[in-house]
Design a protein around this motif. Structure first.
Motif, PDB file in Angstrom:
ATOM      1  N   GLU A 139      26.657 102.485  -6.545  1.00 24.31           N
ATOM      2  CA  GLU A 139      27.431 101.253  -6.551  1.00 24.31           C
ATOM      3  C   GLU A 139      28.906 101.599  -6.661  1.00 24.31           C
ATOM      4  OE1 GLU A 139      26.567  98.671  -9.805  1.00 24.31           O
ATOM      5  OE2 GLU A 139      27.505  99.968 -11.310  1.00 24.31           O
ATOM      6  N   ALA A 140      29.747 100.716  -6.145  1.00 24.85           N
ATOM      7  CA  ALA A 140      31.194 100.853  -6.257  1.00 24.85           C
ATOM      8  C   ALA A 140      31.732  99.677  -7.053  1.00 24.85           C
ATOM      9  CB  ALA A 140      31.838 100.911  -4.873  1.00 24.85           C
ATOM     10  N   PHE A 141      32.769  99.924  -7.854  1.00 23.62           N
ATOM     11  CA  PHE A 141      33.285  98.856  -8.693  1.00 23.62           C
ATOM     12  C   PHE A 141      34.807  98.941  -8.809  1.00 23.62           C
ATOM     13  CE2 PHE A 141      31.581 102.343 -11.253  1.00 23.62           C
ATOM     14  CZ  PHE A 141      32.651 102.696 -12.065  1.00 23.62           C
ATOM     15  N   VAL A 142      35.377  97.807  -9.187  1.00 21.49           N
ATOM     16  CA  VAL A 142      36.816  97.664  -9.395  1.00 21.49           C
ATOM     17  C   VAL A 142      37.073  97.602 -10.899  1.00 21.49           C
ATOM     18  CG1 VAL A 142      38.859  96.253  -8.936  1.00 21.49           C
ATOM     19  CG2 VAL A 142      37.050  96.444  -7.207  1.00 21.49           C
ATOM     20  N   ILE A 143      38.143  98.254 -11.345  1.00 25.55           N
ATOM     21  CA  ILE A 143      38.475  98.349 -12.761  1.00 25.55           C
ATOM     22  C   ILE A 143      39.813  97.666 -13.012  1.00 25.55           C
ATOM     23  CG2 ILE A 143      38.877  99.922 -14.697  1.00 25.55           C
ATOM     24  CD1 ILE A 143      37.383 102.069 -13.036  1.00 25.55           C
ATOM     25  N   GLY A 144      39.882  96.882 -14.072  1.00 28.62           N
ATOM     26  CA  GLY A 144      41.142  96.270 -14.488  1.00 28.62           C
ATOM     27  C   GLY A 144      41.158  96.064 -15.988  1.00 28.62           C
ATOM     28  N   GLY A 145      42.231  96.490 -16.652  1.00 28.33           N
ATOM     29  CA  GLY A 145      42.267  96.343 -18.102  1.00 28.33           C
ATOM     30  C   GLY A 145      43.596  96.768 -18.694  1.00 28.33           C
ATOM     31  N   ALA A 146      43.556  97.198 -19.957  1.00 24.79           N
ATOM     32  CA  ALA A 146      44.760  97.573 -20.690  1.00 24.79           C
ATOM     33  C   ALA A 146      44.513  98.856 -21.467  1.00 24.79           C
ATOM     34  CB  ALA A 146      45.178  96.452 -21.641  1.00 24.79           C
ATOM     35  N   THR A 147      45.596  99.611 -21.693  1.00 23.90           N
ATOM     36  CA  THR A 147      45.517 100.897 -22.396  1.00 23.90           C
ATOM     37  C   THR A 147      46.676 101.017 -23.388  1.00 23.90           C
ATOM     38  OG1 THR A 147      44.585 101.907 -20.393  1.00 23.90           O
ATOM     39  CG2 THR A 147      45.352 103.394 -22.107  1.00 23.90           C
ATOM     40  N   ILE A 148      46.375 101.585 -24.532  1.00 19.82           N
ATOM     41  CA  ILE A 148      47.414 101.966 -25.493  1.00 19.82           C
ATOM     42  C   ILE A 148      47.511 103.489 -25.491  1.00 19.82           C
ATOM     43  CG2 ILE A 148      48.150 101.969 -27.900  1.00 19.82           C
ATOM     44  CD1 ILE A 148      48.368  99.267 -26.626  1.00 19.82           C
ATOM     45  N   PHE A 149      48.730 104.009 -25.282  1.00 12.97           N
ATOM     46  CA  PHE A 149      48.955 105.451 -25.224  1.00 12.97           C
ATOM     47  C   PHE A 149      49.680 105.925 -26.479  1.00 12.97           C
ATOM     48  CE2 PHE A 149      48.574 104.254 -20.816  1.00 12.97           C
ATOM     49  CZ  PHE A 149      47.894 105.315 -20.239  1.00 12.97           C
ATOM     50  N   LYS A 150      49.296 107.108 -26.944  1.00 14.14           N
ATOM     51  CA  LYS A 150      50.066 107.812 -27.979  1.00 14.14           C
ATOM     52  C   LYS A 150      50.735 108.997 -27.308  1.00 14.14           C
ATOM     53  CE  LYS A 150      51.660 109.246 -31.936  1.00 14.14           C
ATOM     54  NZ  LYS A 150      52.434 110.377 -31.393  1.00 14.14           N
ATOM     55  N   LEU A 151      52.077 108.963 -27.257  1.00 13.49           N
ATOM     56  CA  LEU A 151      52.850 110.040 -26.659  1.00 13.49           C
ATOM     57  C   LEU A 151      53.282 111.028 -27.737  1.00 13.49           C
ATOM     58  CD1 LEU A 151      55.074 107.904 -24.255  1.00 13.49           C
ATOM     59  CD2 LEU A 151      52.784 108.834 -23.865  1.00 13.49           C
ATOM     60  N   ASN A 152      53.790 112.181 -27.295  1.00 10.71           N
ATOM     61  CA  ASN A 152      54.120 113.216 -28.264  1.00 10.71           C
ATOM     62  C   ASN A 152      55.440 112.959 -28.981  1.00 10.71           C
ATOM     63  OD1 ASN A 152      55.621 113.649 -25.938  1.00 10.71           O
ATOM     64  ND2 ASN A 152      55.652 115.868 -26.171  1.00 10.71           N
ATOM     65  N   ARG A 153      56.219 111.991 -28.544  1.00 13.27           N
ATOM     66  CA  ARG A 153      57.449 111.662 -29.250  1.00 13.27           C
ATOM     67  C   ARG A 153      57.137 110.880 -30.519  1.00 13.27           C
ATOM     68  NH1 ARG A 153      60.983 107.963 -25.524  1.00 13.27           N
ATOM     69  NH2 ARG A 153      60.361 109.527 -23.981  1.00 13.27           N
ATOM     70  N   GLU A 154      58.063 110.874 -31.465  1.00 10.28           N
ATOM     71  CA  GLU A 154      57.849 110.181 -32.736  1.00 10.28           C
ATOM     72  C   GLU A 154      57.771 108.676 -32.501  1.00 10.28           C
ATOM     73  OE1 GLU A 154      59.942 109.728 -37.151  1.00 10.28           O
ATOM     74  OE2 GLU A 154      60.785 111.073 -35.633  1.00 10.28           O
ATOM     75  N   GLY A 155      56.728 108.051 -33.058  1.00 10.48           N
ATOM     76  CA  GLY A 155      56.530 106.614 -32.851  1.00 10.48           C
ATOM     77  C   GLY A 155      56.215 106.268 -31.415  1.00 10.48           C
ATOM     78  N   GLY A 156      55.640 107.202 -30.712  1.00  6.86           N
ATOM     79  CA  GLY A 156      55.454 107.036 -29.280  1.00  6.86           C
ATOM     80  C   GLY A 156      54.207 106.285 -28.877  1.00  6.86           C
ATOM     81  N   PHE A 157      54.011 105.086 -29.381  1.00 11.73           N
ATOM     82  CA  PHE A 157      52.906 104.235 -28.927  1.00 11.73           C
ATOM     83  C   PHE A 157      53.427 103.331 -27.810  1.00 11.73           C
ATOM     84  CE2 PHE A 157      51.594 105.408 -33.205  1.00 11.73           C
ATOM     85  CZ  PHE A 157      50.249 105.688 -33.027  1.00 11.73           C
ATOM     86  N   ARG A 158      52.712 103.330 -26.688  1.00 11.11           N
ATOM     87  CA  ARG A 158      53.152 102.534 -25.557  1.00 11.11           C
ATOM     88  C   ARG A 158      51.959 101.815 -24.926  1.00 11.11           C
ATOM     89  NH1 ARG A 158      57.184 103.636 -27.651  1.00 11.11           N
ATOM     90  NH2 ARG A 158      59.118 104.529 -26.799  1.00 11.11           N
ATOM     91  N   PRO A 159      52.144 100.529 -24.542  1.00 13.49           N
ATOM     92  CA  PRO A 159      51.078  99.801 -23.847  1.00 13.49           C
ATOM     93  C   PRO A 159      51.146 100.040 -22.349  1.00 13.49           C
ATOM     94  CG  PRO A 159      52.885  98.311 -24.293  1.00 13.49           C
ATOM     95  CD  PRO A 159      53.288  99.655 -24.865  1.00 13.49           C
ATOM     96  N   GLY A 160      50.026  99.801 -21.686  1.00 21.13           N
ATOM     97  CA  GLY A 160      49.984  99.953 -20.242  1.00 21.13           C
ATOM     98  C   GLY A 160      48.892  99.083 -19.623  1.00 21.13           C
TER      99      GLY A 160
END
Length: 211
Positions: A139-160
């Protein structure tokens, strides 16, 4: 009476031809075969890569849980991944040959880990023969959603925002294999959006569904 007989005899060849054509082509009948495998509770274990950044490549391991409401609609309730990052030759050259500090701003967007949730829509299901020896269901499917990233910089939380495509190959009712190819639009602040593509190959364990 004679005219009626002559008219009947003249129509006989046409009637016989129409009857023969009807017997040879009785009509077209089509049917859509039901799915051989259905999903309900899905636990996915996967490995993947973050291939796009010029200064590092991330190799990650991930886990996720998906609940399937129907054959075509599912909610990937949660997923999480941890990335092991490897510097590229370009970064090593900039540091060694040009004296760029390892703490330079350009190097501070490395993804350490990420968590997210997605909606899956599966409009395509099919089967094909492999070397005329084995029938493969996919089967093939389509994906859509949200992600929270932790980057290596201080306080580096970013949404996507996460969008992409996926392909599933069924091995049995309880095991299937998934290929997820997505792109995360990472909101890095100051009207800056960074693309973070991911490629993940996973093994999915399916529970609670019948054939």
């Amino acid at each position: 009476m004679r005219k009626a007989l002559l008219l009947f005899l003249s129509l006989m060849p046409g009637l016989a031809f129409a009857q023969a054509e009807a017997l040879e082509n009785p009509g077209t009948v089509s049917a859509v075969q039901d799915r051989a495998y259905r999903l309900n509770h899905e636990l996915t274990l996967g490995i993947g890569v973050l291939p796009a950044d010029a200064y590092y490549k991330g190799y990650f391991a991930g886990v996720g849980y998906t609940y399937h409401f129907s054959d075509s609609f599912a909610w990937q309730v949660g997923r999480g991944s941890y990335s092991y990052n490897v510097q590229t030759g370009l970064r090593s050259q900039l540091e060694n040959d040009f004296g760029v500090a390892p703490t330079a701003a350009a190097f501070e967007d490395e993804v350490q880990w990420m968590v997210g949730s997605d909606v899956l829509w599966s409009p395509l299901y099919g089967k094909t023969a492999f070397l005329n020896r084995k029938v493969l269901h996919f089967e093939a499917f389509v994906i859509g959603g949200a992600t929270i990233f932790k980057l290596n910089r201080e306080g580096g939380f970013r949404p996507g925002a996460n969008v992409g495509l996926g392909l599933r190959l069924f091995s049995s009712q309880n095991v299937s294999f998934r290929l997820d190819v997505t792109n995360n639009f990472l909101f890095a602040g100051a009207r800056r959006i960074v693309n973070v593509p991911t490629i993940q190959l996973g093994t999915a364990f399916n529970f609670g569904a019948t054939e």
